[in-house]
Each structure stands twice: as structure tokens, then as C-alpha cells.
Enzyme design. Structure first.
Site, PDB file in Angstrom:
ATOM      1  N   CYS A 276       0.840  -1.176   0.036  1.00  0.00           N
ATOM      2  CA  CYS A 276       0.024  -0.108  -0.187  1.00  0.00           C
ATOM      3  C   CYS A 276       0.850   1.225   0.020  1.00  0.00           C
ATOM      4  O   CYS A 276       0.778   2.490  -0.742  1.00  0.00           O
ATOM      5  CB  CYS A 276      -0.965   0.101   1.131  1.00  0.00           C
ATOM      6  SG  CYS A 276      -2.008   1.697   1.253  1.00  0.00           S
TER       7      CYS A 276
ATOM      8  N   CYS B  82      -6.185  -1.865   6.961  1.00  0.00           N
ATOM      9  CA  CYS B  82      -7.053  -0.712   6.921  1.00  0.00           C
ATOM     10  C   CYS B  82      -8.392  -1.324   6.273  1.00  0.00           C
ATOM     11  O   CYS B  82      -9.648  -0.978   6.865  1.00  0.00           O
ATOM     12  CB  CYS B  82      -6.609   0.326   5.864  1.00  0.00           C
ATOM     13  SG  CYS B  82      -6.259  -0.238   4.179  1.00  0.00           S
TER      14      CYS B  82
END
Length: 396
Positions: free
Chosen positions: A102, A225
Site C-alpha cells: 500500500c 485498513c
């Protein structure tokens, strides 16, 4: 920190670290713009996802500091570049680290590209890490900087700076996040600021309270997340096919049944489902109540192997092999003695690096490493300098 005053786009996550980062940059005289990244579509996940509240917190921070904030949706990019790879790795029996990908693909690529379109000179985040300009190298090649869409601009920036950029650990060792940033390129580091990387977390909290930021006491985010606070197994069950199979000990004795190999990782202790099973005879360490740990996954036979005791030999490795290497300098370090982490928050372990071809390398350790897990990152350090790393392929 950058001495030149320029437009800086700060990734405001709704947390205290990015909030203080934005405030520090504004105090230095930069033109600061906040940007909130939405990386996961949570329409069906209201019970678990906090992105709505995080955006409200980020907007409140921007209002207090006196800066603009933009809301950008990178969910499509995240699914294509991060989540799809996450699922492929689990399907292959490995345990990936999506935060590493990410950072490289979203927070320092999609975000960086968007910030440049907004006229930014640099981006900033609340990571606990530092960037330093290294001394110029004679005949420094430009090649490694071509990895970014901003490559040409950044080659010039590096030449102006007189050398390459280095990624350093954050000064607060307990919060250092360089492990998750080890795949950043020269082009990305040339455009990046880490304002809180020079500060201890306690000082960040103190500053936030002193200037009355609404997130001064907000808890740090934990977990992946897109999973939020939901049980990990429950989440994976929505995306991965799975088949139950036997759980066996090192002697081949069947102890129970697993729910699918993808739901387990090496070194796992909780949630195996055999807590009441005792080893017959004298267990390692002299205790038949020693906990069980996941030690191996035999995918061809759909069998999960567990061992009893934290220090069992099956959980110890003196060597690992890694692939998909990414080096901060653009080229591998020279063979020799360095230090490495095979998991976040692990103490640096002395090792010897043997670079290979096609992005592969081998690490040999003098002291056995615990539960070295394929799919996780092996990250190398030379003192406080993060050199880069790769994805663990195998350990022995």
C-alpha cells in the site's frame, strides 16, 4: 525537513501523527494542503469500517490548522494494485503484508501523482521515518529513478541535491516504520517529507494537546485498513475458497481439523482450535501444557502441522531466501554483514547478505530467527539506514 518553502500536500488520515505533521509544515512556512485518501469501499461494512469518522476527524484538524482538505478515492487503485495481490498471496499459502505494498503503490505513488497534479513540490505523511540526502557518488547513474512517473524531474532533483536519498529509521525506535517503507524508490523519497520522524511519540502527543487538535488523544490505528476491527478469518472467508483438513503434530499424530490453510500463519498460537490437546510423554521444555504453534503448511496434502513450545526447532531458521527485491539505492547492497528484520517490531538481527539474480537474495543468520514466514518482508539495515528488502520465499 525541507528548507525551501513550497507547496506540500499532506496525507491527513484522521490520526494524530499526520495532524501534527501538517501543523509543523505550516509553522515552517510551507503552503500546506491536506488530502484524505479513501482506499476501501466500505458501503457494506459500516459495522467495522471507520473511514467516515476518520475523514470527519481529518476535516476538523484541517479547520483548526487553517488549511484546505481534499477527499480522494483511491479504492479502485487499491483493489487492483494491493488487494488483488493480497488475495493471490494467501491463495498461494503465503502470508502477505499489504501495508508494505500500500505504501509503495498507493500512499507514495497514486497519492504522489495526484499531489503533483495539484502543483505540489512534495508530499508528507505521519510515518515515523526520516529521509536524508546521501553524499554524491562519482558517475552516479540515473537509471533507478525511472521507476516513477516523475522520474525525469526527480533525476534533476537528486543531482541538485548532490547525491542519492536515504531512508532512515524514525528517531523513536518504538514507533519506527521504515520496515513498511522499504520499497520506496529514489523518485518517491526525493518528493517526501516525514515531519514527525525526528520526534518521539510523546512529543507528538504533547504538541497536539498544546495546540488543541481534536485528535490529540485519539488511539493509534491498528490492523489492516480494509479489515478494520472485524475477525480476520471472517473477512478472508468472504474472498477465499477453503477446504478443511487435518491438524497434525511432528510425529504425524492427528490432533484436530483446520478450517482452511489460508487462515493460518507460521508462529500462530491463538485460534488453532486444539488448545485442550496435551503432548503425550515429556513435552519440550518439560511441560505437557506448553502452547501449540503453527509450524508448517503442507498444501499438496492440505495438512497443517503444529508443534508444542515457542522454542521448538521447527520454528527456528538460520537462513532465508527472498525474491521480488526492492533496493532504496536502486541497486543491491554489496555482499556482507548487515542487519535484518523478518517481521515488524523485531529487533535487528545480524546476518550476511548474498545477493542473487532476478531480484533474489539469501540471508544467513548466526542466531536462529523465530517463525520466519513466507510472504512477509525481509528488510535490511546498515545501522540506521534502511537499504530495502524483499519478500520471504523460504526459510530453513
Amino acid at each position: 525537513m525541507s528548507a525551501k518553502k513550497e507547496r506540500v500536500v499532506v496525507g491527513l488520515s484522521g490520526g494524530v501523527d499526520s495532524a501534527v505533521s501538517a501543523w509543523l509544515l505550516k509553522q515552517q512556512g510551507h503552503e500546506v494542503v491536506g488530502l484524505f485518501m479513501k482506499n476501501w469501499e466500505d458501503d457494506d461494512d459500516d459495522e467495522y469500517c471507520s473511514s467516515r469518522q476518520d475523514f470527519l476527524d481529518a476535516a476538523s484538524v484541517a479547520d483548526v490548522i487553517g488549511i484546505e482538505i481534499e477527499h480522494v478515492n483511491f479504492a479502485a487503485e487499491y483493489r487492483d494494485r494491493v488487494f488483488a495481490e493480497f488475495l493471490r498471496e494467501y491463495e498461494a499459502g503465503r502470508t502477505p503484508n499489504p501495508d508494505v505494498l500500500c505504501n509503495a503503490e498507493i500512499k507514495f505513488k497514486a497519492f504522489l501523482d495526484h499531489a503533483l497534479r495539484l502543483g505540489a513540490g512534495k508530499i508528507a505523511t505521519g510515518h515515523y521515518a526520516r529521509v536524508r540526502r546521501a553524499p554524491a557518488l562519482p558517475g552516479m547513474p540515473d537509471g533507478p529513478l525511472d521507476e516513477s512517473s516523475a522520474g525525469a524531474l526527480d533525476r534533476a532533483r537528486v543531482r541538485e541535491a548532490g547525491g542519492r536519498f536515504e531512508l532512515l529509521k524514525g528517531l523513536d525506535a518504538s514507533k519506527d516504520q521504515s520496515y513498511f517503507l522499504h520499497r520506496l524508490s529514489q523518485a518517491q523519497l526525493a518528493r517526501t517529507l516525514f515531519p514527525v520522524g525526528e520526534l518521539p511519540k510523546t512529543e507528538v502527543r504533547r504538541i497536539a494537546a498544546e495546540i488543541r487538535l481534536p485528535v490529540a488523544a485519539k488511539k493509534d490505528s491498528t490492523g489492516i485498513c480494509f479489515i478494520g476491527e472485524r475477525p480476520f478469518r471472517e473477512f478472508l472467508n468472504r474472498y477465499l475458497a477453503h477446504a478443511p483438513g487435518p491438524i497434525k503434530d511432528e510425529r504425524g499424530r492427528t490432533l484436530g481439523e483446520h478450517v482452511g490453510l489460508s487462515f493460518y500463519t507460521l508462529g500462530q498460537r491463538k485460534g488453532i482450535g486444539i488448545g485442550g490437546v496435551k503432548e503425550r510423554g515429556a513435552a519440550r521444555g518439560g511441560a505437557d501444557h506448553a502452547p501449540w504453534f503453527v509450524a508448517r503448511k503442507d498444501r499438496p496434502h492440505n495438512t497443517l502441522y503444529v508443534v508444542q513450545g515457542h522454542d521448538h526447532p521447527w520454528l527456528q531458521s538460520f537462513r532465508l531466501e527472498a525474491d521480488d527485491a526492492s533496493w532504496i539505492a536502486g541497486t543491491p547492497p554489496a555482499p556482507g554483514a548487515l542487519a535484518a528484520k523478518t517481521r515488524y517490531r523485531q529487533a535487528d538481527a545480524s546476518c550476511v547478505l548474498a545477493p542473487g539474480a532476478d531480484g533474489r537474495f539469501r540471508l544467513d543468520f548466526g542466531v536462529p530467527q523465530w517463525a520466519v514466514t513466507p510472504g512477509q518482508s525481509a528488510v535490511l539495515y546498515d545501522g540506521e539506514v534502511c537499504l530495502g528488502g524483499g519478500v520471504i520465499a523460504a526459510a530453513a
